[in-house]
Design a protein around this motif. Structure first.
Motif, short mmCIF file in Angstrom:
data_model
loop_
_atom_site.label_atom_id
_atom_site.label_comp_id
_atom_site.label_asym_id
_atom_site.label_seq_id
_atom_site.Cartn_x
_atom_site.Cartn_y
_atom_site.Cartn_z
N ILE A 284 0.89 -1.36 -0.01
CA ILE A 284 -0.10 -0.10 0.09
C ILE A 284 0.97 1.20 0.00
O ILE A 284 1.77 1.30 0.63
N SER A 285 0.49 2.18 -0.69
CA SER A 285 1.19 3.40 -0.80
C SER A 285 0.93 4.36 0.04
O SER A 285 -0.26 4.52 0.49
N TYR A 286 2.08 4.91 0.69
CA TYR A 286 1.84 5.99 1.78
C TYR A 286 2.37 7.16 1.48
O TYR A 286 3.61 7.19 0.96
N GLU A 287 1.94 8.32 1.54
CA GLU A 287 2.72 9.68 1.44
C GLU A 287 2.33 10.70 2.46
O GLU A 287 1.01 10.96 2.44
N GLY A 288 3.40 10.85 3.30
CA GLY A 288 2.99 11.76 4.25
C GLY A 288 4.37 12.28 4.65
O GLY A 288 5.39 12.07 4.08
N ILE A 289 4.34 12.81 5.79
CA ILE A 289 5.61 13.49 6.42
C ILE A 289 5.88 12.95 7.70
O ILE A 289 5.12 13.08 8.63
N MET A 290 7.12 12.37 7.93
CA MET A 290 7.67 11.88 9.30
C MET A 290 8.71 12.78 9.76
O MET A 290 9.75 13.15 8.98
N PRO A 291 8.52 13.63 10.94
CA PRO A 291 9.28 14.43 11.41
C PRO A 291 10.65 13.91 11.64
O PRO A 291 10.44 12.67 12.28
N GLY A 292 11.71 14.59 11.73
CA GLY A 292 13.09 13.89 12.28
C GLY A 292 13.31 13.97 13.77
O GLY A 292 12.29 14.47 14.40
N ASN A 293 14.15 13.28 14.14
CA ASN A 293 14.34 13.11 15.75
C ASN A 293 15.77 13.59 15.80
O ASN A 293 16.52 12.99 16.30
N GLU A 294 15.95 15.00 15.80
CA GLU A 294 17.32 15.31 15.78
C GLU A 294 17.84 15.05 17.34
O GLU A 294 19.22 15.11 17.37
N THR A 295 16.98 14.99 18.34
CA THR A 295 17.62 15.17 19.59
C THR A 295 18.01 13.72 19.93
O THR A 295 18.66 13.33 21.05
N LEU A 296 17.69 12.58 19.21
CA LEU A 296 17.91 11.05 19.72
C LEU A 296 19.34 10.95 19.36
O LEU A 296 20.09 11.22 18.26
N ALA A 297 20.20 10.57 20.38
CA ALA A 297 21.58 10.14 20.36
C ALA A 297 21.58 8.89 19.60
O ALA A 297 20.58 8.16 19.08
N ASP A 298 22.84 8.53 19.03
CA ASP A 298 23.04 7.30 18.09
C ASP A 298 22.32 5.93 18.91
O ASP A 298 21.72 5.30 18.30
N ILE A 299 22.77 5.97 20.32
CA ILE A 299 22.21 4.68 20.82
C ILE A 299 20.75 4.52 21.16
O ILE A 299 20.38 3.63 21.11
N ASP A 300 20.24 5.90 21.12
CA ASP A 300 18.80 5.85 21.42
C ASP A 300 18.30 5.23 20.03
O ASP A 300 17.37 4.41 20.04
N ILE A 301 18.87 5.77 18.89
CA ILE A 301 18.22 5.30 17.57
C ILE A 301 18.57 3.80 17.41
O ILE A 301 17.66 3.01 17.00
N ALA A 302 19.68 3.26 17.78
CA ALA A 302 19.92 1.87 17.71
C ALA A 302 18.84 1.02 18.54
O ALA A 302 18.37 0.13 18.14
N GLN A 303 18.64 1.62 19.92
CA GLN A 303 17.89 0.97 20.85
C GLN A 303 16.38 0.86 20.14
O GLN A 303 15.68 -0.05 20.12
N VAL A 304 15.85 2.02 19.46
CA VAL A 304 14.51 1.96 19.17
C VAL A 304 14.55 0.97 17.78
O VAL A 304 13.39 0.57 17.49
N VAL A 305 15.56 1.26 16.92
CA VAL A 305 15.43 0.19 15.81
C VAL A 305 15.53 -1.30 15.99
O VAL A 305 14.62 -2.28 15.97
#
Lengths: 216, 141
Positions: free
Chosen positions: B93-114
């Motif tokens: 299914i095609s989605y077209e939207g805007i996902m805002p960035g998360n500039e305040t998340l540190a590398d480790i936070d991003i790894a954890q949420v991944v």
């Protein structure tokens, strides 16, 4: 002794039954006592706050007025399509309520956009379609700045305003307001909280019973 | 002969215990990442993508497309940090939207949420550490 116990138990059961079916939802907002003469006697009646006439454009660019809500109960809220904080949560929950009362001609939904500049009917249409809404049981409406912010504050008692310090420039509360056929406010629920939304669904059933009897 | 045997047994025990402790460390790390990632998800992602990862209509895509997540495993960190616009195809299914960035998340936070999203909602991709996230994030375009 046994008989007494039996009676006590019986009345208790009877009361607890009648409690749930006869309980009425409170009427919210301002109230004013008025004197009336009924059968030559002076009585005090109470007049409750009601939603005044309004006119907006919906997602199909068709005028929607208070008349479209006559003889119906409805749930209303304030949102905007690009809101990326509480709105997705609110409308995920509202969608559940909508699906529960879908196609019930006595129930409507009214979402006011507070993004006066950008949420024109065409954008509201895209939003409604993406949410999976067809038809007009759920109206997404666009209106003038004064009419939208005015009705929020004065009639539905929901705080919504433009705020340049907010990242998105717009601030609003996530209340779902339940309105009866007399356009009186009968309940306010935090649309971001699942338990309160469940309460809303129960209260809607109850209000339907109160307004229309058991007939669905 | 006998000495050799004892020597061999000791060596074997030592070896397996080293391997086991490595494994334990990964699985402890995995659990730590996963639990923290869940908290980060609830705070930063759940409003749009839902507690069950199912998204919302075609406004917000679900995170249940294991093939998409696998194919884009090394882009997920960039999507999360910088957001995403345009069209994506999820579960066909095609989605077209805007996902805002998360500039305040540190590398480790991003790894954890991944780790959290790629091991929930029917996904099972295993571990992804903050070193890998750091490398992936350097390649964002």
């Amino acid at each position: 002794m046994r008989k007494v116990l039996f009676f006590a138990l019986a009345t208790f059961i009877f009361q607890s039954c009648s409690d749930t079916s006869d309980k009425k939802l409170p009427i919210l907002g301002e109230r004013e006592p008025v004197e009336k003469t009924i059968d030559g006697k002076q009585v005090i009646d109470t007049i409750y706050q009601t939603v005044p006439p309004f006119s907006y454009l919906n997602q199909d660019s068709i005028a929607v007025t208070d008349k479209d809500f006559d003889n119906k109960i409805y749930v209303t809220d304030f949102f905007f399509t690009s809101c990326n904080t509480i709105c997705p949560i609110m409308h995920r929950n509202m969608l559940n309520v909508y699906n529960k009362f879908k196609d019930n001609p006595k129930v409507k939904f009214l979402s006011h956009s507070i993004d006066i500049k950008y949420d024109l009917p065409s954008r509201l249409k895209t939003y409604a379609t993406k949410l999976g809404i067809e038809g007009n049981q759920w109206e997404f409406v666009h209106g003038s700045r004064d009419s939208i912010f005015g009705i929020a504050a004065k009639s539905y008692l929901v705080s919504a305003f433009e705020d340049s310090t907010d990242p998105q420039g717009l601030v609003h509360q996530g209340w779902f307001i339940l309105v009866d056929t007399k356009k009186q406010l009968r309940g306010a629920y935090d649309g971001t909280k699942e338990d309160q939304v469940k309460q809303l669904m129960n209260d809607m059933e109850q209000l339907l019973k109160e307004e229309f009897g058991d007939a669905k | 002969m006998r000495n050799k045997l004892i020597y061999f047994i000791l060596l074997a025990i030592g070896f397996t215990s080293i391997i086991q402790s490595c494994q334990n460390e990964t699985s402890i790390n995995f659990k730590r990442y996963y639990v923290n990632g869940k908290g980060i998800y609830e705070k930063n992602c759940q409003n749009c993508h839902g507690s069950d990862g199912k998204g919302l209509g075609t406004l917000y895509p679900p995170l249940t497309d294991s093939t998409y997540l696998k194919l884009n495993k090394n882009s997920l960190a960039c999507i999360i940090r910088n957001g995403q616009t345009g069209t994506v195809k999820i579960n066909n299914i095609s989605y077209e939207g805007i996902m805002p960035g998360n500039e305040t998340l540190a590398d480790i936070d991003i790894a954890q949420v991944v780790v959290y999203i790629t091991n929930s909602f029917g996904n099972k991709q295993g571990f992804y550490d903050s070193e890998t996230a750091k490398k992936d994030l350097e390649k964002c375009n």
